[in-house]
Scaffold this active site. Structure first.
Site, short mmCIF file in Angstrom:
data_model
loop_
_atom_site.label_atom_id
_atom_site.label_comp_id
_atom_site.label_asym_id
_atom_site.label_seq_id
_atom_site.Cartn_x
_atom_site.Cartn_y
_atom_site.Cartn_z
N GLU A 123 0.85 -1.19 0.00
CA GLU A 123 0.00 0.00 0.00
C GLU A 123 0.89 1.25 0.00
O GLU A 123 1.84 1.33 0.79
CB GLU A 123 -0.93 -0.02 1.24
N GLN A 124 0.55 2.20 -0.87
CA GLN A 124 1.40 3.38 -1.00
C GLN A 124 1.35 4.30 0.22
O GLN A 124 2.33 4.98 0.55
CB GLN A 124 1.03 4.17 -2.25
N ASP A 170 -11.59 -1.01 -8.61
CA ASP A 170 -11.66 0.21 -9.42
C ASP A 170 -10.58 0.28 -10.49
O ASP A 170 -10.75 0.95 -11.50
CB ASP A 170 -11.56 1.46 -8.53
N ARG A 221 -17.38 3.40 5.63
CA ARG A 221 -16.41 2.65 4.82
C ARG A 221 -15.14 2.33 5.61
O ARG A 221 -14.52 1.30 5.39
CB ARG A 221 -16.10 3.33 3.49
N TYR A 239 -28.56 8.39 5.03
CA TYR A 239 -28.85 7.19 5.84
C TYR A 239 -28.03 7.24 7.12
O TYR A 239 -27.12 8.05 7.26
CB TYR A 239 -28.60 5.90 5.05
C1 LIG Z 1 -19.43 9.30 -3.46
C2 LIG Z 1 -19.19 7.82 -3.60
C3 LIG Z 1 -20.10 6.93 -3.06
C4 LIG Z 1 -19.91 5.55 -3.20
N1 LIG Z 1 -20.82 4.71 -2.66
C5 LIG Z 1 -20.66 3.38 -2.80
C6 LIG Z 1 -21.58 2.48 -2.20
O1 LIG Z 1 -22.56 2.89 -1.56
N2 LIG Z 1 -21.38 1.12 -2.38
C7 LIG Z 1 -20.30 0.64 -3.07
O2 LIG Z 1 -20.16 -0.58 -3.19
N3 LIG Z 1 -19.41 1.48 -3.65
C8 LIG Z 1 -19.54 2.83 -3.52
N4 LIG Z 1 -18.62 3.67 -4.07
C9 LIG Z 1 -17.49 3.13 -4.86
C10 LIG Z 1 -16.37 2.61 -3.97
O3 LIG Z 1 -15.97 3.60 -3.05
C11 LIG Z 1 -15.16 2.20 -4.81
O4 LIG Z 1 -15.58 1.51 -5.97
C12 LIG Z 1 -14.23 1.29 -4.01
O5 LIG Z 1 -13.79 1.95 -2.85
C13 LIG Z 1 -13.04 0.82 -4.86
O6 LIG Z 1 -12.16 0.08 -4.04
P1 LIG Z 1 -10.71 -0.32 -4.59
O7 LIG Z 1 -10.06 -1.02 -3.45
O8 LIG Z 1 -10.83 -1.01 -5.88
O9 LIG Z 1 -9.99 1.06 -4.90
P2 LIG Z 1 -9.55 2.22 -3.89
O10 LIG Z 1 -10.49 2.37 -2.77
O11 LIG Z 1 -9.27 3.41 -4.73
O12 LIG Z 1 -8.18 1.67 -3.27
C14 LIG Z 1 -6.97 1.69 -3.99
C15 LIG Z 1 -5.83 1.56 -3.00
O13 LIG Z 1 -4.63 1.42 -3.72
C16 LIG Z 1 -3.65 2.31 -3.21
N5 LIG Z 1 -2.78 2.62 -4.34
C17 LIG Z 1 -3.05 3.36 -5.44
N6 LIG Z 1 -2.01 3.43 -6.24
C18 LIG Z 1 -1.03 2.70 -5.66
C19 LIG Z 1 0.31 2.40 -6.03
N7 LIG Z 1 0.83 2.87 -7.17
N8 LIG Z 1 1.05 1.64 -5.20
C20 LIG Z 1 0.51 1.15 -4.05
N9 LIG Z 1 -0.75 1.42 -3.64
C21 LIG Z 1 -1.49 2.18 -4.45
C22 LIG Z 1 -4.47 3.49 -2.71
O14 LIG Z 1 -3.74 4.25 -1.76
C23 LIG Z 1 -5.68 2.79 -2.11
O15 LIG Z 1 -5.45 2.40 -0.80
C24 LIG Z 1 -18.78 5.07 -3.93
C25 LIG Z 1 -17.85 5.96 -4.46
C26 LIG Z 1 -18.04 7.32 -4.30
C27 LIG Z 1 -17.03 8.26 -4.89
#
Ligand SMILES: Cc1cc2nc3c(=O)[nH]c(=O)nc-3n(C[C@H](O)[C@H](O)[C@H](O)COP(=O)(O)OP(=O)(O)OC[C@H]3O[C@@H](n4cnc5c(N)ncnc54)[C@H](O)[C@@H]3O)c2cc1C
Length: 430
Positions: free
Chosen positions: A38-39, A295, A111, A218
């Protein structure tokens, strides 16, 4: 170059968000050696609430984590959609009945609490959790894959899972694309319930949809906190200005909404906001021994509330395919597992991404189209789940298990001529 650790791992996960940690846990519980890079200086989540639907709580149950998640979140009784202009109810889901139909609850949770559940589960499962590790490059090797860190270190795994979010570095291996700006921005607030005044019904997930804006509310943490999200289209973004989504735009965007919504706007955090980006769906997520997840693979607009859920599903599906391809001597057919993952997840996520864009457009309609949408939603039976069966049912492990999509009803099929008093579509009633 020095390695981050001298212990070889089966799986190197880049990114310790909900996607990365949940996947690390899913694979560690299959007996694999897993390391997360993790960065950031510490593992954590910024933001407010998350809605988690039955297709997620089903997996949390399978992981043995649902009771802990329930103890930290809220199980609302209903989800209600209202018109943001006149405040009238458009449609609702009875969440107790929804749980009866799908077998698992619809919940809301902070979250950082959900992230904490996965972090503790990873620690218990022996995942090697490394912070201050920013990955800047990836390459396949004859025996696995290697990552290069910004500080010059390297690390290797039999496979590398890139869960590095919207601005994924790994995604560049597979596609030359950029995040797509929606011109919409989200303001959030997660505040003690006492600061909200007395008039908030926390038995509901409440969504007000209006012209170029919507407002979600909510409860969190057993009702101790109120979560709000206010989303609107930024005129400055449309005009191509760099400084878009600012608080003055927030106030303007909600000025013409009903009293209930306007009462919530002063409670929003004003020192930070989230510009809303997604990416066009891509169907290739695997490059040799490197796979995208969460994502990084499929950042959605948030209107389906499925982004974090899709990331959790990705990890569950991958772990199931890995478990199914382990021989008696412990060796794993990794290429088979990655191929099975890639055969099913991109199409499901493509459907969610496309539907989220369409859903956002539907929420934000104005004029005649708004009236047509409202008529359509009002006509929906509370207990008709034909529009959500494809998403809340069991997560598909194969393309054959992926359920059919719903059939969209064209807005033009709704006759609202009796409700409109001029060609501009001004409604007869407020
Ligand atoms: C306003 C809003 C409301 C939302 N509501 C919902 C909801 O109700 N329900 C739902 O399911 N989803 C919801 N989402 C979507 C959800 O937040 C994201 O889809 C989800 O958090 C994605 O998780 P992830 O782990 O794939 O990516 P991220 O949460 O972006 O995590 C990526 C991680 O990788 C790390 N990282 C990045 N680049 C590097 C690198 N080069 N080297 C090492 N580490 C790195 C980052 O620091 C981070 O910790 C919402 C989003 C928003 C913006």
């Amino acid at each position: 170059m020095t390695p981050t650790s001298h212990d070889p791992v089966d799986v190197l996960v880049v990114g310790g968000g909900i996607g990365g940690l949940s996947t690390a846990f899913a694979l560690a519980r299959e007996g694999l050696r897993v390391r997360v890079l993790e960065q950031a200086g510490e593992f954590g989540e910024v933001g407010a609430g998350l809605q988690i639907a039955p297709n997620c709580t089903r997996i949390l149950h399978d992981y043995g984590l649902l009771d802990e998640v329930k103890s930290l979140g809220v199980l609302p009784g209903s989800m209600v959609m209202r018109d943001a202009v006149d405040g009238t109810e458009l449609t609702r889901l009875d969440l107790a009945d929804l749980e009866r139909v799908y077998g698992f609850p619809y919940m809301v949770i902070h979250r950082s609490d959900l992230h904490g559940v996965f972090l503790r589960a990873c620690r218990r499962a022996g995942v090697d959790l490394i912070t201050d590790a920013k990955v800047s490059g990836y390459e396949n090797t004859p025996s696995g894959a290697r990552v290069r860190l910004a500080d010059g270190r390297t690390d290797e795994g039999r496979i590398v899972i890139a869960a590095d979010g919207l601005r994924s570095v790994a995604r560049r291996l597979l596609v030359d694309d950029e995040p797509v700006s929606s011109s919409y921005v989200a303001y959030r607030a997660a505040i003690p319930i006492q600061e909200a005044g007395g008039n908030v019904d926390l038995s509901e997930v409440s969504v007000h949809v209006g012209p170029r804006c919507h407002f979600v509310r909510y409860g969190l943490r057993g009702g101790e906190m109120l979560n709000q999200v206010a989303v609107f289209q930024s005129p400055k973004a449309l005009a191509g200005e760099q400084d878009w989504g600012t608080p003055d735009e927030l106030d303007d965007a909600f000025a013409a909404t009903c009293q209930e919504v306007r009462a919530g706007i002063p409670l929003m955090w004003r020192d930070r906001w989230w510009r809303m980006f997604d990416r066009d769906p891509v169907m290739t997520w695997v490059d040799g021994n490197i796979a995208l997840l969460g994502d990084a693979a499929h950042p959605p607009l948030q209107y389906m509330a499925q982004g974090a859920i899709m990331a959790i599903e990705d990890g569950w599906v991958l772990a199931r395919h890995v478990a199914a391809r382990r021989a008696e001597d412990g060796s794993i057919d990794w290429q088979g597992a990655l191929a099975a993952y890639e055969a099913v997840r991109p199409e499901h996520c493509r459907r969610v991404l496309d539907t989220a864009r369409a859903w956002g457009e539907l929420w934000h309609l104005d004029g005649v189209a708004r009236l047509q949408r409202n008529a359509l939603l009002r006509a929906r039976d509370t207990y008709d789940y034909s529009f959500i069966d494809w998403i809340y049912g069991p997560t598909a492990l194969t393309p054959e298990e992926e359920p059919p999509m719903f059939t969209p009803v064209p807005l033009d099929s709704v006759d609202v001529s009796g409700l409109v008093d001029d060609a501009a579509g001004h409604p007869l009633r407020a």
